[in-house]
Design a protein around this motif. Structure first.
Motif, short mmCIF file in Angstrom:
data_model
loop_
_atom_site.label_atom_id
_atom_site.label_comp_id
_atom_site.label_asym_id
_atom_site.label_seq_id
_atom_site.Cartn_x
_atom_site.Cartn_y
_atom_site.Cartn_z
N ASP A 183 0.82 -1.22 0.00
CA ASP A 183 0.00 0.00 0.00
C ASP A 183 0.85 1.27 0.00
O ASP A 183 0.36 2.34 -0.37
CB ASP A 183 -0.93 0.01 1.22
CG ASP A 183 -2.02 -1.04 1.12
OD1 ASP A 183 -2.25 -1.53 0.00
OD2 ASP A 183 -2.64 -1.37 2.15
N LEU A 184 2.10 1.18 0.42
CA LEU A 184 2.94 2.37 0.50
C LEU A 184 3.55 2.76 -0.85
O LEU A 184 4.06 3.86 -1.01
CB LEU A 184 4.07 2.15 1.51
CG LEU A 184 3.64 1.96 2.96
CD1 LEU A 184 4.86 1.73 3.86
CD2 LEU A 184 2.85 3.17 3.46
N GLU A 185 3.54 1.83 -1.80
CA GLU A 185 4.10 2.10 -3.13
C GLU A 185 5.52 2.67 -3.02
O GLU A 185 5.86 3.70 -3.59
CB GLU A 185 3.20 3.06 -3.91
CG GLU A 185 1.79 2.51 -4.14
CD GLU A 185 0.92 3.40 -5.00
OE1 GLU A 185 1.38 4.50 -5.36
OE2 GLU A 185 -0.22 3.00 -5.31
N LEU A 186 6.35 1.96 -2.29
CA LEU A 186 7.69 2.46 -1.96
C LEU A 186 8.56 2.68 -3.19
O LEU A 186 9.27 3.69 -3.28
CB LEU A 186 8.38 1.48 -1.00
CG LEU A 186 7.71 1.29 0.36
CD1 LEU A 186 8.48 0.27 1.19
CD2 LEU A 186 7.61 2.61 1.11
N ASP A 187 8.51 1.75 -4.12
CA ASP A 187 9.39 1.87 -5.30
C ASP A 187 9.02 3.09 -6.15
O ASP A 187 9.89 3.79 -6.67
CB ASP A 187 9.34 0.59 -6.13
CG ASP A 187 9.93 -0.60 -5.39
OD1 ASP A 187 10.87 -0.38 -4.60
OD2 ASP A 187 9.47 -1.73 -5.59
N ASP A 188 7.70 3.35 -6.28
CA ASP A 188 7.28 4.52 -7.05
C ASP A 188 7.74 5.80 -6.36
O ASP A 188 8.21 6.74 -7.01
CB ASP A 188 5.75 4.54 -7.18
CG ASP A 188 5.25 3.46 -8.14
OD1 ASP A 188 6.08 2.95 -8.92
OD2 ASP A 188 4.06 3.14 -8.10
N LEU A 189 7.61 5.84 -5.05
CA LEU A 189 8.04 7.02 -4.31
C LEU A 189 9.55 7.21 -4.40
O LEU A 189 10.04 8.33 -4.57
CB LEU A 189 7.62 6.90 -2.83
CG LEU A 189 6.17 7.26 -2.51
CD1 LEU A 189 5.87 6.97 -1.06
CD2 LEU A 189 5.90 8.72 -2.82
N ALA A 190 10.29 6.12 -4.27
CA ALA A 190 11.75 6.22 -4.34
C ALA A 190 12.19 6.74 -5.70
O ALA A 190 13.12 7.55 -5.80
CB ALA A 190 12.37 4.85 -4.06
N GLU A 191 11.52 6.28 -6.75
CA GLU A 191 11.85 6.73 -8.10
C GLU A 191 11.54 8.22 -8.25
O GLU A 191 12.31 8.98 -8.85
CB GLU A 191 11.06 5.92 -9.13
CG GLU A 191 11.40 6.25 -10.57
CD GLU A 191 10.65 5.38 -11.56
OE1 GLU A 191 10.69 5.68 -12.76
OE2 GLU A 191 10.01 4.40 -11.11
#
Length: 327
Positions: free
Chosen positions: A239-247
């Protein structure tokens, strides 16, 4: 003959147990030596930062000794062990180190508060920053706990992997279980370190970390008792969508205000009806921009909408209408 065989097996089991006890007692002596060296570094440290660093190392060592203490207590209560004196002495030694750790931990905290207490009272911390600090503290503590569990797994693997007199080439099932446990822990550590970086960059809100906390705490506590329940590591962080945020952070597309999973989720969940309703507002905004009539607030909205669009796959047109601009 059967009695003789049973007696031989019993003798063999006792010898094996005694050998394991001897190895553990040796590890306890080595652990105490390491603890004492680090303890002295804590005492001699001149700066508060170094003292806290060494105290963290000391905490790891005392946890190792505590695990040995639990094993020693179990053996000391067993009827299979005749000479319990070495076990009782080892337990007493470890408990002495536990008491010394409590004392130095209390002293370190007291000194920190005495030096910084007045200054902290004058400079009231921003609630958002306080929430981020709390999130950082929890993430670091969780990573430390998982690393401690990994060390315990490694120690058990070494014991299982020691050369045996048996010629059997069958791989013990427990070995595979421990290796899988280590793999999962390392994946969790990797994801939590990414969460920590996103919190530091203010791309992830502390409340999002709060939602994650219960899941991770449950895993840390029950990962061995309910092993099969925690097979999918990534599901916990989806739910945190970490990879999208990191990108987005890496490309400079996330600001302090909008780089949050809640915003991304809202955009991803927008329906076709909302898209149609908001299209008129988006067209009005575009027309105003063409006439040079954008207000200051309109510029900020347009900038934010463009920014969020980069974090959404295939929905660039939904953003300008997400919040209708004032006429």
């Amino acid at each position: 003959v059967e009695r003789h065989d049973a007696s031989s097996r019993e003798m063999g089991d006792k010898r094996k147990l005694q050998a394991e006890i001897d190895r553990t007692l040796k590890k306890i002596d080595e652990g105490v030596d390491v603890y004492d060296r680090i303890y002295q570094k804590v005492v001699d440290a001149e700066s508060q930062s170094n003292k806290e660093k060494y105290e963290g190392d000391l905490k790891k060592e005392i946890k190792k000794l505590q695990r040995f203490r639990d094993q020693v207590k179990q053996w000391a209560g067993s009827n299979d062990v005749r000479d319990k004196t070495p076990l009782l002495e080892a337990r007493k030694l470890i408990e002495g180190k536990m008491e010394s750790f409590k004392i130095i931990e209390k002293e370190t905290k007291t000194k920190a508060f005495s030096k910084q207490g007045l200054e902290a009272a004058r400079e009231r911390k921003d609630p958002k920053e306080a929430a981020r600090d709390e999130a950082r503290e929890w993430l670091n503590a969780s990573v430390d706990e998982l690393q401690t569990q990994i060390e315990a797994f490694e120690a058990e693997i070494e014991t299982i992997a020691e050369p045996k007199k048996s010629k059997s080439k069958t791989r013990p099932p427990r070995l595979g279980h421990l290796e899988e446990s280590m793999s999962r822990h390392l994946q969790h550590i990797q994801r939590m370190e990414l969460v920590l970086r996103l919190v530091d960059n203010e791309a992830l809100a502390p409340e999002d970390v709060t939602d994650l906390k219960d899941l991770v705490d449950d895993y840390v506590e029950r990962n061995q008792d309910d092993f099969d329940e925690f097979g999918d590591v990534e599901d916990m962080y989806a739910d945190l969508e970490l990879d999208d945020l990191a990108e987005a952070v890496a490309s400079g597309e996330v600001s302090h205000d909008v780089g949050k999973p809640s915003a991304l989720q809202k955009l991803d969940g927008a329906g076709d009806d909302a898209h149609a309703d908001d299209g008129n507002a988006g067209a009005a905004a575009s027309g105003a921009a063409g006439k040079g009539g954008l207000s200051k607030g309109g510029s900020e909205h347009s900038s934010s909408g463009s920014l969020l669009a980069t974090g959404t796959k295939g929905k660039p047109g939904e953003l300008l209408g997400a919040k209708p601009m004032s006429p």
